[in-house]
Design a protein around this motif. Sequence first.
Motif, mmCIF file in Angstrom:
data_model
loop_
_atom_site.group_PDB
_atom_site.id
_atom_site.type_symbol
_atom_site.label_atom_id
_atom_site.label_comp_id
_atom_site.label_asym_id
_atom_site.label_seq_id
_atom_site.Cartn_x
_atom_site.Cartn_y
_atom_site.Cartn_z
ATOM 1 N N SER A 54 -4.788 12.270 -3.073
ATOM 2 C CA SER A 54 -5.491 11.476 -4.074
ATOM 3 C C SER A 54 -5.640 10.052 -3.555
ATOM 4 O O SER A 54 -4.687 9.474 -3.031
ATOM 5 N N ALA A 55 -6.834 9.494 -3.710
ATOM 6 C CA ALA A 55 -7.156 8.194 -3.123
ATOM 7 C C ALA A 55 -7.496 7.174 -4.201
ATOM 8 O O ALA A 55 -8.270 7.456 -5.116
ATOM 9 N N GLY A 56 -6.911 5.960 -4.064
ATOM 10 C CA GLY A 56 -7.144 4.900 -5.025
ATOM 11 C C GLY A 56 -6.167 4.979 -6.180
ATOM 12 O O GLY A 56 -5.263 5.811 -6.213
ATOM 13 N N ALA A 57 -6.347 4.084 -7.133
ATOM 14 C CA ALA A 57 -5.469 4.033 -8.298
ATOM 15 C C ALA A 57 -5.918 5.042 -9.350
ATOM 16 O O ALA A 57 -7.115 5.197 -9.607
ATOM 17 N N CYS A 58 -4.958 5.725 -9.961
ATOM 18 C CA CYS A 58 -5.298 6.789 -10.906
ATOM 19 C C CYS A 58 -6.012 6.262 -12.146
ATOM 20 O O CYS A 58 -6.660 7.035 -12.841
ATOM 21 N N GLU A 80 -10.191 4.469 -0.728
ATOM 22 C CA GLU A 80 -8.760 4.469 -1.041
ATOM 23 C C GLU A 80 -8.318 3.163 -1.684
ATOM 24 O O GLU A 80 -7.160 3.025 -2.066
ATOM 25 N N ASP A 81 -9.229 2.218 -1.804
ATOM 26 C CA ASP A 81 -8.952 0.905 -2.387
ATOM 27 C C ASP A 81 -9.728 0.787 -3.688
ATOM 28 O O ASP A 81 -10.793 0.177 -3.743
ATOM 29 N N GLN A 82 -9.209 1.410 -4.736
ATOM 30 C CA GLN A 82 -9.859 1.431 -6.044
ATOM 31 C C GLN A 82 -8.861 1.017 -7.119
ATOM 32 O O GLN A 82 -7.685 1.328 -7.032
ATOM 33 N N GLY A 83 -9.338 0.305 -8.117
ATOM 34 C CA GLY A 83 -8.465 -0.106 -9.206
ATOM 35 C C GLY A 83 -7.472 -1.176 -8.837
ATOM 36 O O GLY A 83 -6.479 -1.366 -9.537
ATOM 37 N N GLY A 84 -7.713 -1.874 -7.731
ATOM 38 C CA GLY A 84 -6.839 -2.978 -7.355
ATOM 39 C C GLY A 84 -5.680 -2.619 -6.459
ATOM 40 O O GLY A 84 -4.839 -3.485 -6.158
ATOM 41 N N ARG A 85 -5.588 -1.349 -5.988
ATOM 42 C CA ARG A 85 -4.501 -0.963 -5.090
ATOM 43 C C ARG A 85 -5.015 0.001 -4.024
ATOM 44 O O ARG A 85 -5.900 0.822 -4.285
ATOM 45 N N GLN A 86 -4.433 -0.123 -2.827
ATOM 46 C CA GLN A 86 -4.745 0.794 -1.730
ATOM 47 C C GLN A 86 -3.723 1.929 -1.759
ATOM 48 O O GLN A 86 -2.553 1.730 -1.423
ATOM 49 N N ILE A 87 -4.174 3.117 -2.137
ATOM 50 C CA ILE A 87 -3.248 4.213 -2.423
ATOM 51 C C ILE A 87 -3.713 5.515 -1.786
ATOM 52 O O ILE A 87 -4.885 5.881 -1.858
ATOM 53 N N MET A 88 -2.758 6.204 -1.170
ATOM 54 C CA MET A 88 -2.863 7.619 -0.822
ATOM 55 C C MET A 88 -1.659 8.302 -1.470
ATOM 56 O O MET A 88 -0.519 7.892 -1.221
ATOM 57 N N GLU A 89 -1.878 9.321 -2.289
ATOM 58 C CA GLU A 89 -0.774 9.984 -2.970
ATOM 59 C C GLU A 89 -1.110 11.452 -3.194
ATOM 60 O O GLU A 89 -2.213 11.908 -2.912
ATOM 61 N N GLY A 90 -0.141 12.208 -3.681
ATOM 62 C CA GLY A 90 -0.380 13.611 -4.025
ATOM 63 C C GLY A 90 -0.833 14.481 -2.879
ATOM 64 O O GLY A 90 -1.802 15.244 -3.037
ATOM 65 N N PRO A 91 -0.164 14.467 -1.703
ATOM 66 C CA PRO A 91 -0.611 15.344 -0.608
ATOM 67 C C PRO A 91 -0.429 16.812 -0.967
ATOM 68 O O PRO A 91 0.555 17.197 -1.595
ATOM 69 N N GLU A 92 -1.399 17.640 -0.561
ATOM 70 C CA GLU A 92 -1.322 19.079 -0.802
ATOM 71 C C GLU A 92 -1.830 19.831 0.424
ATOM 72 O O GLU A 92 -2.875 19.499 0.990
ATOM 73 N N PHE A 93 -1.113 20.876 0.794
ATOM 74 C CA PHE A 93 -1.424 21.670 1.989
ATOM 75 C C PHE A 93 -2.495 22.710 1.689
ATOM 76 O O PHE A 93 -2.494 23.344 0.640
ATOM 77 N N GLY A 134 -9.194 12.747 -0.924
ATOM 78 C CA GLY A 134 -9.471 12.610 0.491
ATOM 79 C C GLY A 134 -8.934 13.800 1.255
ATOM 80 O O GLY A 134 -8.284 14.689 0.688
ATOM 81 N N LEU A 135 -9.188 13.833 2.569
ATOM 82 C CA LEU A 135 -8.803 14.979 3.380
ATOM 83 C C LEU A 135 -8.298 14.538 4.744
ATOM 84 O O LEU A 135 -8.915 13.715 5.424
ATOM 85 N N LEU A 136 -7.154 15.101 5.151
ATOM 86 C CA LEU A 136 -6.610 14.940 6.493
ATOM 87 C C LEU A 136 -6.644 16.293 7.185
ATOM 88 O O LEU A 136 -6.360 17.323 6.565
ATOM 89 N N ARG A 137 -6.972 16.287 8.486
ATOM 90 C CA ARG A 137 -6.983 17.518 9.272
ATOM 91 C C ARG A 137 -6.130 17.321 10.519
ATOM 92 O O ARG A 137 -6.225 16.295 11.191
ATOM 93 N N ALA A 138 -5.294 18.325 10.798
ATOM 94 C CA ALA A 138 -4.437 18.259 11.981
ATOM 95 C C ALA A 138 -5.082 18.995 13.136
ATOM 96 O O ALA A 138 -5.514 20.137 12.995
ATOM 97 N N ASP A 139 -5.131 18.321 14.267
ATOM 98 C CA ASP A 139 -5.597 18.933 15.504
ATOM 99 C C ASP A 139 -4.408 19.040 16.451
ATOM 100 O O ASP A 139 -3.809 18.041 16.821
ATOM 101 N N GLY A 140 -4.051 20.254 16.836
ATOM 102 C CA GLY A 140 -2.877 20.453 17.675
ATOM 103 C C GLY A 140 -1.701 20.974 16.876
ATOM 104 O O GLY A 140 -1.711 21.012 15.645
ATOM 105 N N ILE A 173 0.847 -1.194 0.000
ATOM 106 C CA ILE A 173 0.000 0.000 0.000
ATOM 107 C C ILE A 173 0.883 1.244 0.000
ATOM 108 O O ILE A 173 2.111 1.152 -0.031
ATOM 109 N N SER A 174 0.252 2.399 0.045
ATOM 110 C CA SER A 174 0.997 3.649 0.198
ATOM 111 C C SER A 174 0.259 4.547 1.173
ATOM 112 O O SER A 174 -0.905 4.311 1.508
#
Length: 348
Positions: A236-240, A210-223, A248-254, A181-182
Motif C-alpha cells: 500500500s502506497a501513501g497515507a491511508c 507513495e507520497d500522498q496525504g503528507g507522508r511517504q509510506i510503503m506498508e502492507g506488503p503481500e506475497f 504498488g508492486l515490487l518484483r524480485a529478479d534472481g 518515511i517507511s
Amino acid sequence: MKSMYKFAPLVAGISVVLGACAAAGSLSTPDRKEVATFTNPLLSSGPDPWVTQEGGVYYYTHTLGDRIGLWRTRDITDLNYVEYRTVWTPPAHGPNAHSIWAPELHRLNRKWYLYYSATASDFKDDAHRGVFVLENESIDPFQGKWVDRGRVNTARAGIDGTVFEHRGTLYFAYSPYLDAISGIALARLSDPWTIAGNEVVIAKADQPFEDQGGRQIMEGPEFLAGPDGQVFLTYSAGACWSDNYALGLLRADGSNLLSPTAWTKSPAPVLSSGNGVFATGHNGFFRSPDGREQWIVFHGNPEAKMGCTARRAPYLSRVRWTASGEPKIDQPSSPHTRIAKPGGTTQR
C-alpha cells in the motif's frame, strides 16, 4: 428465510415453463447455466481485509481494533451470511494491548498462526508499534487455544507483518518506520515468530504515488507468486487517509530475495481509485474455488474524503497475467455493479 425468498421465484418459474412445454408437445429449450454474480463491497465495514483458503473453506478477517475475529465460508462473496467468531482479545496492559490492526491468518507446519500489528498500552506513537503472533495447534481455527508467541524480533518498530514460503525458506515481510518515511523489510524466519539473521530493507518510499496525504509510506506488503515462479510483493502506497492511497508492486529478479538489488519497483500503481471507489489499498490474494482464477481482496471507500476509518470496506477484483508474466488487476467495480463470482463458487 433467505433461502426461501431467494429460490421461491425460481421454482415458480420452472412450473410455468414445464406447463408451457407440456401444452406445446414437442417444444423444448436448451439447458442454460446461470452465471452466479455478486456486488462490491462485500461488507459495509472491513479495513485491512485478508483471506486464507484451506480445504475448500475460506477464512476472512479484517481490522476490528480491539479484538481479532474470523469469518468462515465456502462463498467468499457472501460474508453477510456466514459464521463469525471472535477468537482473541488483547490483554488490558502490555506491548500488544491496543490498536489491533491488520490481522492475517496463515497455515504453517500444520498449525494456525495469526499475525497482527499492535501498540503498547499507554502509547499511541509509531515507536511503540510492532507485529505479534498467535499460535493454535487445532485443525479448526475456530476451536483450540490461541497461544501468544509475542512480538516478532524485528530490528525496528513497524506494522503489517506477513509471511510466505519461497524455495523451502520461510520469509517475513513488514513495514518498518525509517525516520520520517517507511519502507518494506524482509528477513528469514527460523520459526513462525523468530527472525534468523539480519532483516534487509528492500525498498523505501521514493515515488510520487507513495507520497500522498503528507507522508511517504510503503506498508502492507503481500506475497504473490507469478505463473512462472516469479516473486511479487504488492504494498500500500501513501497515507491511508488520502483518496489516492493505492497499491504498488515490487518484483524480485534472481533467487537472493534478501538483496535489495534483486527487487524492481513498478513506476506506477497496479491498483488505484476508479469507478467511484477511493483509497484502494491493503490487500491479500486467494484463488477461486476451482483453482483456475487468481483474485485479490482489498479495502476502499465508496465516496471521496472518507479518510482512514472503519468505513473502509472490502472489495474483490480479478487478477490476470500479461504475456510477460506481470499481474494485471481489474479496476474496482463500482458499488452495486454485478460481476461474476470466482469460478467454481457454489450458488446458494
